[in-house]
Design an enzyme around this catalytic site. Structure first.
Site, PDB file in Angstrom:
ATOM      1  CG  HIS A   2      -1.997  -1.085   1.161  1.00  0.00           C
ATOM      2  ND1 HIS A   2      -3.214  -0.915   0.533  1.00  0.00           N
ATOM      3  CD2 HIS A   2      -2.001  -2.343   1.658  1.00  0.00           C
ATOM      4  CE1 HIS A   2      -3.933  -2.036   0.655  1.00  0.00           C
ATOM      5  NE2 HIS A   2      -3.215  -2.925   1.323  1.00  0.00           N
TER       6      HIS A   2
ATOM      7  CG  ASP B  55      -3.290  -3.938   4.952  1.00  0.00           C
ATOM      8  OD1 ASP B  55      -2.337  -3.155   5.183  1.00  0.00           O
ATOM      9  OD2 ASP B  55      -4.296  -3.595   4.306  1.00  0.00           O
ATOM     10  CD  GLU B  56      -5.656  -5.933   1.252  1.00  0.00           C
ATOM     11  OE1 GLU B  56      -6.701  -6.471   0.850  1.00  0.00           O
ATOM     12  OE2 GLU B  56      -5.508  -4.697   1.293  1.00  0.00           O
ATOM     13  CB  ALA B  57       2.769  -7.172   1.989  1.00  0.00           C
ATOM     14  CG  LEU B  58      -1.657  -9.307  -1.926  1.00  0.00           C
ATOM     15  CD1 LEU B  58      -2.896  -9.293  -2.818  1.00  0.00           C
ATOM     16  CD2 LEU B  58      -1.773 -10.394  -0.856  1.00  0.00           C
TER      17      LEU B  58
END
Ligand code: ACM
Length: 502
Positions: free
Chosen positions: A249, A312-315
């Site tokens: 993000h 979060d969501e460190a894809l």
């Protein structure tokens, strides 16, 4: 039953009070002779109470100390006192024909008693100009204390920026339900919303025109703006929890500072709603210089104990890089004197002992949260399918998203944080939070519409004893909020399952 007038009883309050003993022969009426007495430490709450009652009543409601203390309520007085034996944030309110004795365990407790008192008055009390109403409060005694010490809302000011005035207004509507933390999601792919002196291009480039989802949510908080918001919140017993979301993000940061990317090339600014495509680089020293500088400046601006680091969501971050990064980042938060808080993905790393994990998963799967709880870390519950205020209420409502499902009022109310995740029980819980992500929001009214009436459901889960939780009771008490929101000009979703009064 639609349109039937709501009768007010002593317990008709959200969050439901712990103990209610009505005495229908003991109503008290506020009139032009009513005075407020403020014991030492309650002066500011007395001012808050007077400011809440004066516009609609048109009464002077003078404030004085004048020898009034516990047990010495003279006629026509609302007496505010502190008795530490009640405990932090607790209060007892004794309403009798002669007046009201409101005792808090601390000034915050008195403040929460005041919020209860406002709900016990006719809804017109929330109006901004004098109303022709008899201001009767039902008689009896309420004894009340919170179940959890952390009761929070979150505003995403990155996807769509909300001004200081809008954030204050939002906070004013939350504290009426005894919320005591406001988490600000300050940074994301689409915008950076907090001034950082050592990295000025963050806001100069990524806080201005064209930022936010669809490029229509520009703006950022100067340090003075942020401090103003922190002080405004503190005066209402609310702790601001700033979030700098890392290592994912971060597109807005990388647009401003290309050295934060792997190849040193600036990415394009993004105004779409995709997630999981940007990452800080775990192996670059610039990453930690950046993080340390930002955390130092945020810590210096923030009197509250927490800094939220996202996580979060460190894809597009490998699992190994993610751990490397988190295990270098969190000690920096500690070094700057704060407790690290992060979304539950962070629990895959080794965490400093003071770290708090915020659980947001839809399914009751672990992700390391239960392991963190077993190791003594506190957990904040924000399961998306119950607490995410940006989910649509129903398939045909706007704005909102639906990736976590539709979240009706009953869906938001009908769960318990101590049952949500095996291994995470009452003792591990710090509390609950209702996050409001802003991808589909464009105005404060949009934010209000998504927040009300679901935030009161989460507030009741966070405050009220579990044995008081009851959907039929809640929906009746919720109906009584409609005239209060109308009197304040607060938008809300008129969900058809509630018998809203006209
Ligand atoms: C989240 O919803 N990505 C915390």
């Amino acid at each position: 039953m639609k349109g039937v007038a709501v009768t007010r009883g002593l317990g008709d309050v959200i969050p439901a009070p712990g103990e209610v003993r009505p005495d229908t022969a003991a109503d008290f009426t506020i009139d032009s002779g009513t005075r407020i007495s403020a014991a030492a430490g309650t002066e500011d709450v007395a001012e808050h109470l007077a400011a809440a009652l004066r516009p609609a009543t048109g009464y002077g409601l003078p404030i004085g100390g004048a020898g009034l203390d516990a047990g010495a309520v003279t006629s026509g007085v609302i007496a505010l006192v502190v008795d530490a034996a009640l405990g932090s944030e607790a209060y007892r309110m004794e309403i009798s024909p002669g007046g009201i004795l409101l005792t808090g365990g601390d000034p915050a407790g008195v403040f929460y008693g005041v919020q209860t008192l406002r709900q016990l008055l006719p809804a017109e009390i929330y109006a901004g100009v004098p109303q022709q109403v008899t201001w009767t409060v039902p008689g009896g005694t309420i004894s009340d204390r919170p179940r959890f010490s952390y009761r929070s809302g979150m505003l995403d000011v990155a996807r769509h920026f909300f001004t200081v005035a809008e954030a204050k207004s939002y906070l004013d509507t939350l504290v009426q339900f005894k919320i005591n933390h406001l988490h600000l999601h300050l940074t994301d792919d689409q915008g950076w919303r907090i001034e950082i002196d050592s990295w000025p291009k963050l806001t100069a480039i990524s806080g201005g025109e064209g930022t936010g989802v669809d490029g229509v949510g520009p703006g950022f908080y100067t340090k003075a703006d942020y401090s103003e918001l922190v002080a405004y919140a503190a005066a209402r017993f609310v702790t601001i929890v700033p979030e700098i979301d890392m290592p994912g993000h971060v597109n807005a940061a990388q647009v401003a500072y290309p050295e934060l990317t792997t190849d040193g090339i600036a990415p394009e600014p993004r105004t779409d709603v995709e997630v999981g495509y940007s990452s800080l680089v775990a192996a670059k020293k610039e990453t930690y210089t950046f993080a340390d500088d930002v955390l130092r400046e945020i810590a210096a601006l923030t009197p509250g104990p927490y800094i939220h680091i996202g996580g979060d969501e460190a894809l597009v971050t490998t699992a190994e890089d993610y751990r490397t990064f988190i295990e270098r980042l969190l000690p920096l938060v500690v070094k700057h004197g704060k407790r690290p808080l992060g979304w539950h993905e962070m629990a895959s790393a080794d965490l400093p002992p003071t770290t708090i994990v915020q659980y947001w998963r839809i399914e009751a799967t672990d992700d390391g949260t239960a392991r963190a709880a077993a190791a003594g870390h506190k957990v904040i519950m924000s399961p998306a399918d119950r607490t995410y205020l940006d989910m649509k209420y129903a398939a045909d409502t706007t704005p909102g998203l639906d990736w976590a499902g539709l979240v009706s009022i009953e869906q938001a109310y009908g769960w318990d944080p101590a049952d949500r995740l095996p291994g995470v029980t009452e003792d591990s819980l710090l509390g609950v939070e209702a996050p409001l992500w802003s991808e589909t929001l464009r105005t404060l009214a949009d934010a209000q519409t998504m927040t009300f009436p679901r935030l009161p459901a989460i507030a009741e889960i966070g405050w009220s004893p579990r044995e008081t939780h009851n959907w039929e009771s809640f929906r009746t008490r919720l109906a009584a909020c409609a005239p209060r929101w109308r009197a304040q000009g607060v938008a809300f979703h008129p969900a058809p399952e509630i018998n809203w009064p006209h």
